[in-house]
Enzyme design. Structure first.
Site, PDB file in Angstrom:
ATOM      1  N   GLU A 124      13.139  65.775  20.530  1.00 29.76           N
ATOM      2  CA  GLU A 124      12.504  64.807  21.437  1.00 29.76           C
ATOM      3  C   GLU A 124      11.082  64.479  20.984  1.00 29.76           C
ATOM      4  OE1 GLU A 124      13.049  66.293  25.443  1.00 29.76           O
ATOM      5  OE2 GLU A 124      15.193  65.782  25.375  1.00 29.76           O
ATOM      6  N   GLU A 144      23.727  65.081  17.625  1.00 27.23           N
ATOM      7  CA  GLU A 144      24.843  64.616  16.779  1.00 27.23           C
ATOM      8  C   GLU A 144      24.318  63.784  15.614  1.00 27.23           C
ATOM      9  OE1 GLU A 144      24.504  64.447  20.056  1.00 27.23           O
ATOM     10  OE2 GLU A 144      26.412  64.146  21.093  1.00 27.23           O
ATOM     11  N   CYS A 149      25.538  57.711  19.555  1.00 31.75           N
ATOM     12  CA  CYS A 149      26.165  58.731  18.708  1.00 31.75           C
ATOM     13  C   CYS A 149      27.619  58.372  18.422  1.00 31.75           C
ATOM     14  CB  CYS A 149      26.059  60.109  19.359  1.00 31.75           C
ATOM     15  SG  CYS A 149      24.366  60.741  19.335  1.00 31.75           S
ATOM     16  N   CYS A 165      19.221  62.354  19.144  1.00 30.21           N
ATOM     17  CA  CYS A 165      20.284  63.243  19.627  1.00 30.21           C
ATOM     18  C   CYS A 165      20.727  64.220  18.539  1.00 30.21           C
ATOM     19  CB  CYS A 165      21.513  62.428  20.029  1.00 30.21           C
ATOM     20  SG  CYS A 165      21.278  61.377  21.460  1.00 30.21           S
TER      21      CYS A 165
HETATM   22  N1  THU Z   1      21.343  64.068  23.841  1.00 29.45           N
HETATM   23  C1  THU Z   1      21.980  64.491  22.716  1.00 29.45           C
HETATM   24  O1  THU Z   1      21.427  65.233  21.896  1.00 29.45           O
HETATM   25  N2  THU Z   1      23.256  64.046  22.509  1.00 29.45           N
HETATM   26  C2  THU Z   1      23.933  63.200  23.343  1.00 29.45           C
HETATM   27  O2  THU Z   1      25.043  62.796  23.043  1.00 29.45           O
HETATM   28  C3  THU Z   1      23.321  62.783  24.597  1.00 29.45           C
HETATM   29  C4  THU Z   1      21.934  63.208  24.833  1.00 29.45           C
HETATM   30  C5  THU Z   1      19.959  64.506  24.044  1.00 29.45           C
HETATM   31  C6  THU Z   1      18.945  63.407  23.985  1.00 29.45           C
HETATM   32  C7  THU Z   1      17.821  63.970  24.810  1.00 29.45           C
HETATM   33  O3  THU Z   1      17.012  64.784  23.967  1.00 29.45           O
HETATM   34  C8  THU Z   1      18.521  64.862  25.818  1.00 29.45           C
HETATM   35  O4  THU Z   1      19.828  65.091  25.312  1.00 29.45           O
HETATM   36  C9  THU Z   1      18.613  64.250  27.204  1.00 29.45           C
HETATM   37  O5  THU Z   1      19.193  63.024  27.176  1.00 29.45           O
END
Ligand code: THU
Length: 156
Positions: A63, A74, A114, A72
């Protein structure tokens, strides 16, 4: 004419029911999840890719205080794999997550961006990518192909 999309997937009550190769991948995804940088959402996500040659690539969400600059789990894993093993073939992606952002009973699956990146990876390698999603309550989804997650996906 009314048309419909249909696909089959497995829903297990616990990831520990998975066959050994997948079981090990879940364990790697959990360790990647514990290294996530998610101070804003406090929602930790881990991803592990099993490549056809046995290599495992890890990713987790990263983040940023400028929220859209984050990434994300993935896509961190898929882009790292693309950057490091451009000819590599991803057999399976395993995704795990934890955090209060989502209720434990909520069935998780990858976000839209993703899904699009997963689809591109599949098209690029001309081979389906199995998708395993382990939920906070341990229920586990197993899909045969990332394209099942994105009906009418944009791609070749
Ligand atoms: N997030 C992921 O890493 N993968 C996903 O498919 C959905 C969301 C993360 C993004 C962010 O850092 C946190 O989860 C909250 O949305």
């Amino acid at each position: 004419m009314r048309e419909q999309f249909q696909f089959n997937y497995d829903l297990l009550t616990d990831w520990k029911e998975l066959p050994i190769e997948d079981f090990k991948l879940v364990q790697v995804a959990y360790s990647a999840m514990d290294r996530a940088y998610a101070p804003y959402s406090e929602f930790l996500v881990g991803a592990a890719l099993l490549m056809e040659d046995g290599t495992i690539v890890e990713g987790n969400n990263q983040e940023n205080v400028a929220f859209p600059s984050g990434m994300c789990a993935e896509r961190v894993a898929l882009f790292y794999a693309g950057a490091t093993y451009p000819k590599g073939v991803v057999k399976t992606i395993c995704i795990v997550a934890k955090g209060a952002l989502m209720p434990a009973s909520f069935l998780l699956s990858p976000c839209g961006s993703c899904r699009q990146v997963l689809l591109e990876s599949e098209n690029r390698q001309r081979k389906a990518i199995r998708v395993i999603v382990v939920n906070q309550d341990m229920r586990t989804l197993v899909l045969d192909s990332a394209k099942d997650l994105l009906p009418f996906g944009f791609g070749k």
